[in-house]
Design a protein around this motif. Structure first.
Motif, short mmCIF file in Angstrom:
data_model
loop_
_atom_site.label_atom_id
_atom_site.label_comp_id
_atom_site.label_asym_id
_atom_site.label_seq_id
_atom_site.Cartn_x
_atom_site.Cartn_y
_atom_site.Cartn_z
N LEU A 9 179.29 1.25 31.13
CA LEU A 9 178.39 1.25 29.97
C LEU A 9 178.50 -0.05 29.18
O LEU A 9 179.53 -0.71 29.19
CB LEU A 9 178.75 2.41 29.03
N ALA A 10 177.43 -0.37 28.44
CA ALA A 10 177.49 -1.44 27.44
C ALA A 10 177.93 -0.90 26.09
O ALA A 10 178.15 -1.64 25.14
CB ALA A 10 176.14 -2.13 27.32
N GLY A 11 178.06 0.41 25.99
CA GLY A 11 178.45 1.10 24.77
C GLY A 11 177.98 2.53 24.84
O GLY A 11 177.23 2.91 25.75
N GLY A 12 178.47 3.36 23.90
CA GLY A 12 177.97 4.71 23.80
C GLY A 12 178.77 5.79 24.48
O GLY A 12 178.37 6.96 24.46
N GLY A 13 179.91 5.44 25.08
CA GLY A 13 180.69 6.45 25.79
C GLY A 13 181.38 7.46 24.90
O GLY A 13 181.66 8.58 25.32
N TYR A 14 181.63 7.08 23.63
CA TYR A 14 182.28 8.02 22.69
C TYR A 14 181.22 8.95 22.10
O TYR A 14 180.95 8.97 20.91
CB TYR A 14 182.92 7.27 21.53
N ALA A 15 180.61 9.75 22.93
CA ALA A 15 179.51 10.62 22.48
C ALA A 15 179.38 11.78 23.45
O ALA A 15 179.95 11.78 24.54
CB ALA A 15 178.20 9.83 22.41
N GLN A 16 178.60 12.77 23.05
CA GLN A 16 178.38 13.92 23.92
C GLN A 16 177.36 13.64 25.00
O GLN A 16 177.39 14.26 26.06
CB GLN A 16 177.95 15.12 23.07
N ARG A 17 176.47 12.68 24.78
CA ARG A 17 175.49 12.27 25.78
C ARG A 17 175.23 10.78 25.64
O ARG A 17 175.30 10.22 24.55
CB ARG A 17 174.18 13.05 25.62
N VAL A 18 174.89 10.15 26.78
CA VAL A 18 174.61 8.71 26.75
C VAL A 18 173.56 8.39 27.81
O VAL A 18 173.53 8.99 28.88
CB VAL A 18 175.90 7.90 27.00
N ALA A 19 172.66 7.46 27.47
CA ALA A 19 171.68 6.96 28.44
C ALA A 19 172.30 5.83 29.24
O ALA A 19 172.90 4.91 28.67
CB ALA A 19 170.43 6.48 27.71
N VAL A 20 172.17 5.89 30.56
CA VAL A 20 172.83 4.93 31.45
C VAL A 20 171.81 4.36 32.43
O VAL A 20 171.08 5.11 33.08
CB VAL A 20 173.96 5.62 32.26
N PRO A 21 171.74 3.02 32.57
CA PRO A 21 170.92 2.46 33.65
C PRO A 21 171.42 2.98 35.00
O PRO A 21 172.63 3.00 35.27
CB PRO A 21 171.16 0.95 33.52
N ALA A 22 170.52 3.41 35.85
CA ALA A 22 170.91 4.04 37.11
C ALA A 22 171.76 3.11 37.98
O ALA A 22 172.61 3.58 38.74
CB ALA A 22 169.66 4.48 37.87
N GLY A 23 171.56 1.81 37.85
CA GLY A 23 172.35 0.87 38.62
C GLY A 23 173.80 0.79 38.22
O GLY A 23 174.61 0.17 38.92
N GLN A 24 174.16 1.43 37.11
CA GLN A 24 175.55 1.42 36.64
C GLN A 24 176.25 2.76 36.85
O GLN A 24 177.35 2.98 36.34
CB GLN A 24 175.59 1.00 35.17
N LEU A 25 175.60 3.63 37.62
CA LEU A 25 176.20 4.92 37.96
C LEU A 25 177.03 4.81 39.23
O LEU A 25 176.70 4.07 40.15
CB LEU A 25 175.12 5.97 38.18
#
Length: 324
Positions: A89-105
Motif C-alpha cells: 500500500l501507499a497508505g491506509g492499512g490502519y483501517a477496516q477497509r482499504v482500496a488497493v490497486p490490483a497490481g499491488q495484490l
C-alpha cells in the motif's frame, strides 16, 4: 468504517481510532476488508508529520495489509470477492477497509496464516527490489544487513541465505541468537564492535559485495569502507541523517556503486512490476518454508499507539502487527 487517524502530528498519542468514510473501488482497484496491518518506520515518520502520503493515497498510516477482497472495481481481472490476499500500500492499512490497486495484490502464500501475511508485502517488495533486482546479489557473495532485527532485516537475512549468500548483520547483542537461527552467518554488535573491521575480518579482507542500509548519513563513509571491490551499497533509510560525505576516490578505487531508493512514492506500474517479481521469485521460497513471516507480536488495531511506542524502542524482532 473505522481507521487510525492523525488529527495533529505528534507522539503515539496522536493516533486516534475514529469513524471515517468507507473507500470505494476505482478503476483497476479492489477493496480489501483488512484483517491485519504491520507497523513500519515510515508510519512513525508520518505520525510525526515528516512523511506525508503521496497524492491520492489514503491519509491513514499503513504500508501493507492482509485481508479478504470485499469488492472489485472496473477493469480488474484475475481476482475474486472473498479471496484471501495481502497487499503493498501507499497508505491506509490502519483501517477496516482499504482500496488497493490490483497490481499491488498478492495471494496469501500457502501455509501462511492470514493475519501473519500482513508482515510480508512491504518487506518482501523492499528487500527483493533492492537486494536482488537492483544490487544483483548472487550465490556466494557477502550481504551486510544493517538493522538485522527489524522487519526489513529479518526478511533480508532469510532471502540472502536462501539465495546462497553469506549474510552478515548488525544488531543488538540480545538479538544475535535469533538472527543466526534465521540464517545470519555472522552477527555484529554495533554498540560494541566496529562493523567495518568485523566485515573485513569475516571476509578475509574482501569486504561486503552488497550492503543494505537503513541508517543513511551516519554510516555512509564506513559503508563505503566496508564494500568489496565491485561492491554495491543500497540506502533505503535515513535513521542516521540525510546528509553525509561521500569519498568518491574510495568509491572509484573499488569500482563500487551507491544507490538510494524509496518504494512508497514509485509509480503504480513500477510497484506492480516489483510485486510480480516478488510473486514469481520470493513467494515460492515462502511457501517452501525457506522464508517465514517473523512476527514479534499482535496488537488490536485500536492500540496502534502502543505498537508505535514499541517500535520506537527497537526492542522488537521482526514485525509488530495491528489486527482489525
Amino acid at each position: 468504517m473505522r481507521a487510525i487517524t492523525i488529527p495533529e502530528p505528534g507522539g503515539p498519542e496522536a493516533l486516534v481510532w475514529a469513524e471515517v468514510p468507507d473507500p470505494e473501488p476505482g478503476p483497476g482497484e479492489v477493496i480489501v476488508d483488512v484483517r491485519a496491518s504491520a507497523v513500519n518506520r515510515a508510519d512513525l515518520l508520518q505520525r510525526q508529520g515528516h512523511y506525508p502520503p503521496p497524492p491520492g493515497a489514503p491519509a491513514y498510516p499503513g504500508l501493507e495489509c492482509s485481508g479478504v477482497i470485499g469488492a472489485i472495481g472496473p477493469e480488474v481481472t484475475g481476482w475474486t470477492v472473498g479471496q484471501e490476499v495481502c497487499a503493498l500500500l501507499a497508505g491506509g492499512g490502519y483501517a477496516q477497509r482499504v482500496a488497493v490497486p490490483a497490481g499491488q495484490l498478492l495471494p496469501v502464500p500457502a501455509g501462511v496464516d492470514l493475519v501473519d501475511a500482513a508482515a510480508l508485502p512491504e518487506v518482501a517488495c523492499t528487500v527483493w527490489s533492492n537486494v536482488v533486482a537492483l544490487a544483483r546479489l548472487t550465490k556466494g557473495e557477502t550481504l551486510l544487513v544493517h538493522g538485522g532485527g527489524s522487519g526489513i532485516g529479518t526478511f533480508a537475512i532469510q532471502l540472502g541465505a536462501a539465495l546462497g549468500a553469506i549474510v552478515v548483520v548488525t544488531a543488538r547483542a540480545a538479538k544475535h541468537e535469533r538472527l543466526r537461527e534465521l540464517g545470519a552467518a555472522h552477527t555484529i554488535d554495533y554498540r560494541e564492535q566496529d562493523f567495518v573491521e568485523e566485515v573485513r575480518r569475516v571476509t578475509d579482507g574482501r569486504g561486503a559485495d552488497v550492503i543494505l542500509d537503513i541508517i543513511g548519513a551516519a554510516y555512509l563513509p564506513r559503508n563505503v569502507a566496508a564494500l568489496a571491490t565491485g561492491g554495491r551499497l543500497v540506502v533505503i533509510g535515513m535513521q542516521g541523517g540525510r546528509k553525509g560525505e561521500l569519498d568518491l576516490g574510495a568509491l572509484l578505487a573499488k569500482r563500487a556503486s551507491v544507490a538510494a531508493t524509496a518504494l512508497r512514492s514509485r509509480p503504480l506500474a513500477e510497484k506492480a512490476e516489483i510485486v510480480r517479481g516478488v510473486r514469481e521469485q520470493v513467494w515460492p521460497l515462502v511457501e517452501s518454508g525457506a522464508i517465514r513471516a517473523i512476527v514479534d507480536r499482535r496488537l488490536p488495531m485500536a492500540d496502534a499507539a502502543e505498537a508505535h511506542r514499541l517500535v520506537e524502542t527497537s526492542d522488537h524482532l521482526g514485525k509488530v502487527l495491528l489486527v482489525g
